[in-house]
Each structure stands twice: as C-alpha cells, then as structure tokens.
Design a protein around this motif. Structure first.
Motif, PDB file in Angstrom:
ATOM      1  N   LEU A 180       0.828  -1.214   0.000  1.00  0.00           N
ATOM      2  CA  LEU A 180       0.000   0.000   0.000  1.00  0.00           C
ATOM      3  C   LEU A 180       0.858   1.258   0.000  1.00  0.00           C
ATOM      4  CD1 LEU A 180      -2.737  -1.065   2.599  1.00  0.00           C
ATOM      5  CD2 LEU A 180      -2.967  -0.981   0.112  1.00  0.00           C
ATOM      6  N   ALA A 181       1.991   1.214   0.689  1.00  0.00           N
ATOM      7  CA  ALA A 181       2.873   2.383   0.746  1.00  0.00           C
ATOM      8  C   ALA A 181       3.435   2.713  -0.629  1.00  0.00           C
ATOM      9  CB  ALA A 181       4.012   2.127   1.736  1.00  0.00           C
ATOM     10  N   LEU A 182       3.773   1.702  -1.396  1.00  0.00           N
ATOM     11  CA  LEU A 182       4.276   1.945  -2.758  1.00  0.00           C
ATOM     12  C   LEU A 182       3.168   2.451  -3.681  1.00  0.00           C
ATOM     13  CD1 LEU A 182       6.638  -1.112  -3.416  1.00  0.00           C
ATOM     14  CD2 LEU A 182       7.304   1.296  -3.263  1.00  0.00           C
ATOM     15  N   MET A 183       1.988   1.857  -3.546  1.00  0.00           N
ATOM     16  CA  MET A 183       0.852   2.222  -4.418  1.00  0.00           C
ATOM     17  C   MET A 183       0.360   3.640  -4.155  1.00  0.00           C
ATOM     18  SD  MET A 183      -1.460  -1.170  -3.891  1.00  0.00           S
ATOM     19  CE  MET A 183      -2.962  -0.226  -4.213  1.00  0.00           C
ATOM     20  N   PHE A 208      11.630  -8.346  -3.194  1.00  0.00           N
ATOM     21  CA  PHE A 208      12.606  -7.813  -2.243  1.00  0.00           C
ATOM     22  C   PHE A 208      12.248  -8.090  -0.775  1.00  0.00           C
ATOM     23  CE2 PHE A 208      13.359  -5.436  -6.107  1.00  0.00           C
ATOM     24  CZ  PHE A 208      14.743  -5.410  -6.186  1.00  0.00           C
ATOM     25  N   GLY A 209      11.058  -8.585  -0.505  1.00  0.00           N
ATOM     26  CA  GLY A 209      10.711  -9.020   0.848  1.00  0.00           C
ATOM     27  C   GLY A 209      10.096  -7.978   1.739  1.00  0.00           C
ATOM     28  N   SER A 210      10.351  -6.701   1.489  1.00  0.00           N
ATOM     29  CA  SER A 210       9.737  -5.622   2.273  1.00  0.00           C
ATOM     30  C   SER A 210      10.077  -4.296   1.617  1.00  0.00           C
ATOM     31  CB  SER A 210      10.237  -5.625   3.722  1.00  0.00           C
ATOM     32  OG  SER A 210      11.586  -5.212   3.782  1.00  0.00           O
ATOM     33  N   ASN A 213      13.753  -3.334   2.574  1.00  0.00           N
ATOM     34  CA  ASN A 213      14.730  -4.085   1.773  1.00  0.00           C
ATOM     35  C   ASN A 213      14.796  -3.555   0.349  1.00  0.00           C
ATOM     36  OD1 ASN A 213      15.558  -5.737   3.806  1.00  0.00           O
ATOM     37  ND2 ASN A 213      14.208  -7.446   3.262  1.00  0.00           N
ATOM     38  N   LEU A 214      13.646  -3.191  -0.179  1.00  0.00           N
ATOM     39  CA  LEU A 214      13.589  -2.628  -1.534  1.00  0.00           C
ATOM     40  C   LEU A 214      14.420  -1.353  -1.604  1.00  0.00           C
ATOM     41  CD1 LEU A 214      12.382  -2.289  -4.442  1.00  0.00           C
ATOM     42  CD2 LEU A 214      10.455  -1.133  -3.346  1.00  0.00           C
ATOM     43  N   LEU A 215      14.242  -0.491  -0.602  1.00  0.00           N
ATOM     44  CA  LEU A 215      14.954   0.787  -0.619  1.00  0.00           C
ATOM     45  C   LEU A 215      16.462   0.581  -0.416  1.00  0.00           C
ATOM     46  CD1 LEU A 215      12.441   2.973   1.438  1.00  0.00           C
ATOM     47  CD2 LEU A 215      12.711   2.844  -1.049  1.00  0.00           C
ATOM     48  N   LYS A 216      16.829  -0.447   0.348  1.00  0.00           N
ATOM     49  CA  LYS A 216      18.247  -0.738   0.558  1.00  0.00           C
ATOM     50  C   LYS A 216      18.899  -1.304  -0.698  1.00  0.00           C
ATOM     51  CE  LYS A 216      17.959  -1.608   5.551  1.00  0.00           C
ATOM     52  NZ  LYS A 216      18.003  -2.651   6.613  1.00  0.00           N
ATOM     53  N   LYS A 232      14.093   8.567  -6.224  1.00  0.00           N
ATOM     54  CA  LYS A 232      13.625   9.954  -6.097  1.00  0.00           C
ATOM     55  C   LYS A 232      12.585  10.097  -4.992  1.00  0.00           C
ATOM     56  CE  LYS A 232      11.683  13.692  -8.905  1.00  0.00           C
ATOM     57  NZ  LYS A 232      11.168  14.071 -10.256  1.00  0.00           N
ATOM     58  N   ASN A 233      11.785   9.056  -4.766  1.00  0.00           N
ATOM     59  CA  ASN A 233      10.664   9.154  -3.829  1.00  0.00           C
ATOM     60  C   ASN A 233      10.823   8.239  -2.617  1.00  0.00           C
ATOM     61  OD1 ASN A 233       8.569  10.918  -5.374  1.00  0.00           O
ATOM     62  ND2 ASN A 233       9.278   9.419  -6.896  1.00  0.00           N
ATOM     63  N   ALA A 234      12.072   7.905  -2.268  1.00  0.00           N
ATOM     64  CA  ALA A 234      12.311   6.976  -1.160  1.00  0.00           C
ATOM     65  C   ALA A 234      11.739   7.496   0.157  1.00  0.00           C
ATOM     66  CB  ALA A 234      13.806   6.711  -1.015  1.00  0.00           C
TER      67      ALA A 234
END
Length: 884
Positions: A180-183, A208-210, A213-216, A232-234
């Motif tokens: 939901l946070a990504l969407m 990526f599991g979470s 983890n994706l941002l890392k 850009k939107n991390a």
C-alpha cells in the motif's frame, strides 16, 4: 455461520460502512425531508450481521472528527478528501442511537482513527485467546489479519484469512502495508511512489521481501525508469508506510466485557424506526406482535351468527377480513371470516356456518347501507364476496387507501407499517402467509387457530387504525377526496376485475409463431451486419461488437463497460444500421415475452377471461396502474402492439366501446395556468400542436408541416413534464442551444404557463408539497435538496403532479359516475378496462348508441374548467378497432 459461543468477538468498522451506505444507496429521505440513505443501509447491514452471526460480543468503531498523529506526520494527509456531505452529517448521530438501542457498544476516541482502535483491540484480544472478526470493506485492515484475526467484507460476502489476503495482494498480511505504501492512495492523499500501481507494488515486495529491503537494494531494481522513481521518492515511500500502517499499540484499555451485547431497547428502536420510516426493517427486528385484548368468539351455528349480526346492527359498524383459499380473489373461496365489532369483540365465522344458510344472513348485513364497513384492501374482499353473490354497500373505510391519500409517496402500505407509523404498535402482518397456507387446500373447520389468531389481530389493528386515519384525513383537508373519489372507486375496480376481459388465445398463439419467425430473421440481419454470430441478448458481447469490433462511438460508461441501453442504441441508430436492428429485435422480443406468450397463461380457466389487477395505491400522482397483466405498457402505434390489442375481444354479438380523453393534460395546464393563448386555442377548437408550431416557427398554421407539428407536440408535453433543454435536445436530436431557444420562444408565447411553473415551484418550496385541483397532495421533501440532480427531479415532479394528478382524479370521477348510471339505468354494459386516459366498455348491440352518449356526457362534464374537456369515442369487435 453463527459464532455465538463467546469465543468470537466482532468489531465493525462503522465509519467505513456508513460512508459506503451513503454512496451506495443514493438519495433517500423520510416524508419530512430527513436524509436516511446512510443510516438505512448501515442498519440493514448490522441487522443482517446480528441475524446471521448472533454475536455475543460486538462493538462498532467510528472515526472522530479532528486531526490524528498522521496529520503530524504529513500535514496534507486526507487533504484531497471532499468535506463530509451535508446529508450525511445528521445521520451519524442517529446511526449511533440505533446501534446503542440494539444493545451494541459504540467505540471512538479523539485523536485516533477507527482503524487504529480496531487494530489495537483486535491484537490485544487475539493475544488473550479470542477469535476476532473485523467487519469492514477497507483493504487497509487486511494488514492486521492473523491466525486469530480475520476481516469479513459483507459487501463481497467474503471472509479474509491469511491465505485469502495473500491471494488478493500476493503477499502475507504483514506485508500489505508495504504494498500500500508503494501504491499510495488518492482517497487519503497518500502519495506513494508516482507511477507504481498495485501490480508493480506486489511484484516488488514479493521480490525484495519488504519496503525497507527494496529501498536498501534499489540498485537491483529494473528497469532504470522504475529504479529512478523509487530513488527519487524513497522518503515519500517511507512516509507513506507510516501513514498506511495500522497501529496496534495505541494504549487503549478496553476489556472484552465492554462489547458484550446487552438487551435491545425495544421502545427506543420503535421510536427511531417510526421517525425514520424504516417500516420495511420492522420484521427483521422480530418485535413481539401485538396481542388481541380479548379472544375471538367462534360462531358455531346460525343462532350465534344472528347474535353477531344483532351486535353489528346495534353498533352500525364492523371490520371485515376474510381468509381466502388462494392469492387471487377471482375464483377463490372464503374459508373463514373474522368480524370485528366495537365493544363487542372479535367473531370468527367458519365457512361451514356460511354454507349452512349463514351466507344469506350475512349478505343482508353487507348490503345494509346504514352499516359502515371497514377493512384493509377492501377490493380483495369485494371480489371474493361477488363470487357468493354478495355486495358491500354503504359507507366504507379502507385503511390502505386512507394511508395512500395521506401520503401517496410512501414506500408501502402494509398494515404492519401503518400500525407502527400511526399508532406506534409493532404488528406482524401475516396476511400473505395466511393466503399461501390457505391455498394449500385447508377447509374452514380445519383452519389452524394461529391463522385465525393472526387474522383477529389484523382486524383489531384495522379497527384502531381507522380512528387515527380518519382524524388525520380531516385535519389535512383530504377526507372529501378519500370519501367521494377513492372509496367509491374501490367497488368500481372490483367490478371491473371480477368481470375481466375476453381474450382471443388463438390469435396470440399464431402471433407468437410469427414473432418467432420475425425474431429469427432479425437475428440473421444482426449477424450479417456484425460480421459474426454472437449472443444478441448479452450486453458484454454486444459491447464487443459495437465498440471494439465496429468502432462505433461509445456512450455512457457503466460498471460492466459501455452502456448498450435503449438511450445509447437510439442515438447510434440515427447513423448506423446495426443499432437500429438491435432495437427492432428488442422491441419484438419484449412484446413476445411480456404479452404474446404471457397473456394466454393469465386466462382464468373458470371464467375464460383475464382479470387484471388495478392498483389504487401505487403511483404517487394518483393514477391507477395495473398488473397481471400490465395493460398500461401495451404499445398503441406499432403494428405488433395493435395486433396484441386485437386479441382483447368482445363476446359474440357484443361490442367494445373505447372512450379516450383528448389532450386532457394540456387542457388542465390551460386551466391551471390561465394562459390566454392556450385557453383560446382549446375553446376555438384549434389543433394545439399546430398552433404551438405556428408560434415557434413563425409561420401561418396552414404552413405547419408534420415535422413542425411533431416537434411542437414534444415541446408541449415536455413543458408539462419539466423537460430541460438537454432533455429536449436529445428527444428532438437538436443542439442544446436550439432546444433552449425553443423553450424560450414557447414561454414568450405562453407567458401564463411560465408564471404557473414559477408560482408552483415557489409554493412547493414553501409548503413541501403540491396538490391537484381536487386537493390530492404529493409531498416533495427533496424540493430544497442541496444535490442539484435530486432537486431538479423534485422540481419536474412539482410541475407535473398537479396536472397529471388532476387528470387522474377526473378519470376516476368519470368511472364512478358511469358505473353509478349503469346500475341506475339497469344497463347490461360493463366497464372492463382503464388505460391512461382511456376507458373501455363491453356493450351489447342494443346499448351501443345509449352507451356512446352516456359515456361522452359523463366524461366531458366531470368538472367545469376554463376549457372544455373532449372525449373521442370508437367501437369495434376488438380493442384495436374500438380505439378512436
């Protein structure tokens, strides 16, 4: 699935369901104008939950107005949300009153959203060993699902456990917030990562599991465009996660016993349901039915019947209710009857006593004009009694008709609803169930005492209700309308239904075969034009053919795709052959399935006739409607419609005589508006449509062609129905600007009509209702609504109702007067049908001239208007031939 052992707790997302109900149901209000759509939908949902699940523990959680910690995280949180609708605001407190009256706890806390309260309580109680069912359609709550917590979406009728959540989101519940946070969420103004939708968000979190983890590991994201968007939107993604994540640790100290359901407050529920007019929900509350104060007395023999009749004559009034052998009165038998006499109790008369000479005693009472008879839906009783050679005469009072006159816009006229509304007495009306049981073949002596009990309670309620309704009719100035028009009409309609109409079944059988052939040919033309064979009756397949394959202009978007309704196809048919052929096919199919194949099945085997039901308490304008069959919708002008009318025939050596009011609504408009031009046209005998065309197009009447006259006719009747420039443009296939010019020109020529409309709307806004020439009222609580489309509909209704309602009153009075003269002059002719402004009679050869004169005289002199009423009369061996 019932879970009432105490180990399962229910938390209802009140805010979620209240909003859902508000938008799902649309405009709904009480007769006083109080909006009720949200509270009605919510209450219905909650009652369904209580009925199906029978929870011992249940609480309803609400948001509280004001900022929460999420606003501190992101000042623009929910900034894009529209303000709470004005019509919803007053419904919130009422909804909470109903919840509490049902014995259910309301949970809310300043500074916390409902989701966080639910999340915290659900987790806490699950850790104590309870199973928790969260009732909501909010996808955000799926993130708290666990071994002991599930989410029940009653709208989808689906319960989400961990497996169902993973099927929907592709991730376990603990990662739903990451998706939901990504969407992001436009509804709550949660930004997310621009360009990432649900499909991509699922894929990334699975890979990526979470989110963290994706941002890392963002360098591993492909393609480069997506990687760049995430980098850009991390920070925005992390903030979005904090916004969508439901808190399960907000420090609420609420014990399980807080939501243990307590005893319902029946008195409060009655008060609320009565005020909100939620009569249809009454049976779901399972109130204890009202009890008769005294037991009914069984009439055992002729001597006891004579005693009962003596009491009736002494009091001069009685209530009648029959126990019939079937759902249709024509041909049904009377299995028993309950008679209510003020101060003398309730008397049950079994069919055995009726058959043993009792009928002759009762018949004298029924025809005694000095005795007042009361009932609910007396027309049914009238028809039943006619089978026995009996007739009700004298003063009558029908509680169903009385309530209809008081408020014709109400949603129903069941005795249970009226009992609650007018007397505050809950009552289970088992009339339909009684008729169903009796239709199985039981006899008078075998009737279950429960059936007699229910009928007795009904009779007692009717007797009490009459006093209340009679007083209200007089207080509102409606008693004369009820007494002089509606009640005399009951017997007239009973006569018409009982006599019925003769049908040429052989003609319809032949027509069915011919229509089948025409439909097959039409279908082949459709296949040829479409270039393939497909299911013509499937909207989905038709959408594919019209819009995807052939590329025709798309119209209105619906949930199921682009609309293929009549309005859309009619617009397309102007330029394209296939939509025109589909319309022709649908028209033929409707005639075949609605009339040609159905009418023969409605012929009563005992009488050989069709006995349509005339509904006196259905339309809000006062017009009659009909059912089984619906005679109002048989087409007049089409070839197939005319052929259907030919199947309605006269007996051998008899005629059908048809009398139709000519332009009655326009004549009433002339009278009500006082417009000099309209009045002059009708008095001088001009064709009103030609005159209007002459005025609009600036030509002499002799120069008006058929096209001009047709457009003028649409405008004349469009004005009556409050047609807008948009509606007129669609009807005439002209621009909206041209339609506006036509309307402006019309009002410049007929200034009285414009003034009438303005004054009518002004009165309606002040009084909340409009009325006919005879005082019939229609309440319009939506006339001052904030919603423009709702308000405009009420305005159109306000303009039309006095006209259409007056026309309805006029034809009803004509029916009463004609029926009276038929009896007074001992004529054999029968009134057999009423359709719109038309009356149809079955007339013997010797009475044809007499009836033509009598009918015209009565119909044209019902009321003295500023313009004359005109009636066109025709006759023939069938209805089509007779139509003037």
């Amino acid at each position: 699935m019932k879970q009432n052992d105490g180990s399962t707790l229910y938390l209802v997302d009140g805010s979620n369901y209240l909003y859902r109900a508000f938008y799902a149901i649309g405009e709904l209000s009480s007769s006083k104008g109080f909006p009720t759509n949200a509270v009605f939908g919510f209450t219905n949902m909650l009652l369904k939950l209580l009925r199906e699940r029978e929870p011992l523990y249940v609480g309803v959680v609400f948001d509280v107005k004001g900022p929460t910690f999420r606003h501190e995280t992101y000042a623009d949180y929910k900034a894009t949300r529209k303000p709470i609708p004005d019509a919803l605001i007053p419904q919130i407190s009422v909804t909470k009153e109903i919840i509490k009256a049902l014995g259910i706890a309301v949970l809310e806390m300043q500074g916390l959203e409902a989701d966080d309260i639910i999340g915290t309580l659900a987790k806490s109680w699950a850790s104590q060993g309870f199973n928790v069912v969260v009732v909501s359609s909010d996808k955000d709550l799926l993130q708290i699902v666990s071994e002991r917590i599930c989410v029940l979406d009653t709208m989808r009728d689906k319960c989400y456990d961990a497996k169902a959540v993973e099927e929907r989101f592709g991730v376990p519940p603990c990662l739903v917030a990451d998706v939901l946070a990504l969407m992001g969420d436009t509804t709550d103004n949660i930004p997310g990562v621009p360009g990432i939708g649900q499909k991509t968000a699922k894929k990334l979190i699975c890979e990526f599991g979470s989110l963290e983890n994706l941002l890392k590991r963002v360098d591993d994201v492909k393609p480069p465009r997506l990687q760049e968007a995430i980098i850009k939107n991390a920070n925005q993604a992390r903030m979005s996660y904090e916004l969508v994540r439901i808190r399960t640790d907000v420090g609420i100290d609420v014990g399980v016993e807080t939501i243990r359901r307590t005893k319902e407050d029946k008195a409060k529920l009655l008060e609320l349901f009565r005020e909100l007019e939620f009569y249809s929900l009454l049976p779901k509350l399972e109130f204890e039915a009202s009890k008769s104060r005294g037991r009914w007395i069984r009439i055992e023999d002729r001597r006891m019947l004579e005693l009962c009749i003596d009491h009736i004559r002494e009091k001069g009034i009685c209530v009648l209710d029959t126990i019939p052998s079937g759902l249709q009165p024509v041909g049904a038998r009377i299995l028993g009857m309950v008679i209510g006499i003020p101060e003398m109790g309730l008397w049950y008369l079994p069919s055995t006593v009726l058959d043993d000479g009792g009928w002759f005693l009762l018949r004298d009472v029924l025809s005694d004009e000095s005795i007042s008879k009361t009932g609910h839906d007396l027309k049914f009783t009238h028809i039943l009694l006619k089978s026995y050679g009996g007739e009700i005469k004298g003063e009558e009072f029908d509680t169903m008709i009385a309530s209809y006159v008081l408020n014709p816009s109400r949603r129903g006229f069941d005795l249970a609803e009226l009992s609650l509304e007018f007397m505050g007495v809950p009552f289970s009306d088992t009339e339909k169930e009684t008729k169903r049981i009796c239709s199985t073949g039981v006899e008078g002596d075998d009737l279950d005492s429960a059936l007699i009990d229910s009928t007795s309670r009904k009779v007692e309620i009717i007797l009490q209700l009459r006093t209340v309704l009679e007083e209200k009719l007089k207080q509102n100035g409606l008693y004369e309308l009820f007494r002089d028009i509606e009640m005399p009409l009951v017997n007239v309609l009973a006569d018409m239904e009982y006599h019925g109409v003769l049908l040429d079944v052989e003609l319809l059988t032949r027509m069915s075969l011919e229509l089948e052939d025409l439909l097959n040919r039409s279908m082949e033309r459709i296949y040829r034009l479409a270039g393939e064979r497909f299911n013509v009756n499937s909207p989905k397949q038709l959408q594919r053919i019209l819009f995807d394959k052939l590329g025709l202009p798309r119209g209105r978007k619906t949930k199921g795709g682009y609309s293929t309704d009549v309005e859309v196809l009619t617009s397309l048919a102007i330029s394209y052959e296939l939509p025109a052929e589909i319309l022709a096919y649908r028209s033929l199919m409707k005639l075949k399935t609605t009339y040609v194949d159905v009418l023969p099945q409605l012929v009563n085997p005992k009488t050989g006739r069709i006995h349509t039901s005339y509904n006196q308490a259905v339309t809000a304008t006062g017009r009659l409607s009909s059912s089984n069959p619906n005679l109002q919708n048989i087409p007049v002008r089409t070839v197939e419609g005319k052929r259907i009318r030919r199947a309605f025939i006269a007996p051998e050596e008899w005629w059908l005589v048809s009398a139709d009011y000519s332009q009655i609504e326009l004549r009433i408009l002339a009278h009500l508006s006082g417009d000099k031009s309209l009045i002059h046209s009708f008095i001088s005998g001009e064709d009103i449509h030609t005159r209007t065309a002459s005025n609009l197009f600036g030509v002499f009447p002799e120069m008006v062609d058929e096209s001009m006259r047709r457009q003028a006719k649409v405008i004349n009747f469009g004005i009556i129905y409050g047609m807008s420039p948009f509606g007129l443009s669609k009807e005439l296939h002209i621009s909206k600007e041209q339609a506006q010019r036509y309307i402006d020109e019309y009002f410049s020529k007929y200034e009285g009509v414009k003034r009438y409309i303005e004054e009518t709307l002004d009165r309606a806004r002040k009084l909340g209702y409009v009325q006919t020439l005879f005082g019939r009222r229609r309440f319009l609580p939506e006339i001052n609504a904030d919603n423009a489309s709702v308000r405009q509909f009420a305005e159109r209704t306000a303009i039309n109702t006095p006209i259409q309602g007056t026309a309805a009153d006029i034809i009803k009075i004509a029916m009463i007067r004609i029926a009276r003269r038929l009896k007074e002059e001992n004529l054999k002719s029968k009134m057999i049908m009423q359709v719109h402004d038309e009356l149809v009679f079955e007339v013997p050869e010797a009475e044809k001239d007499t009836m033509t004169k009598l009918v015209k005289e009565e119909m044209e002199h019902v009321v003295n208007l500023e313009v004359p009423l005109r009636v066109e009369i025709g006759y023939g061996r069938n209805w089509d031939e007779a139509h003037p």
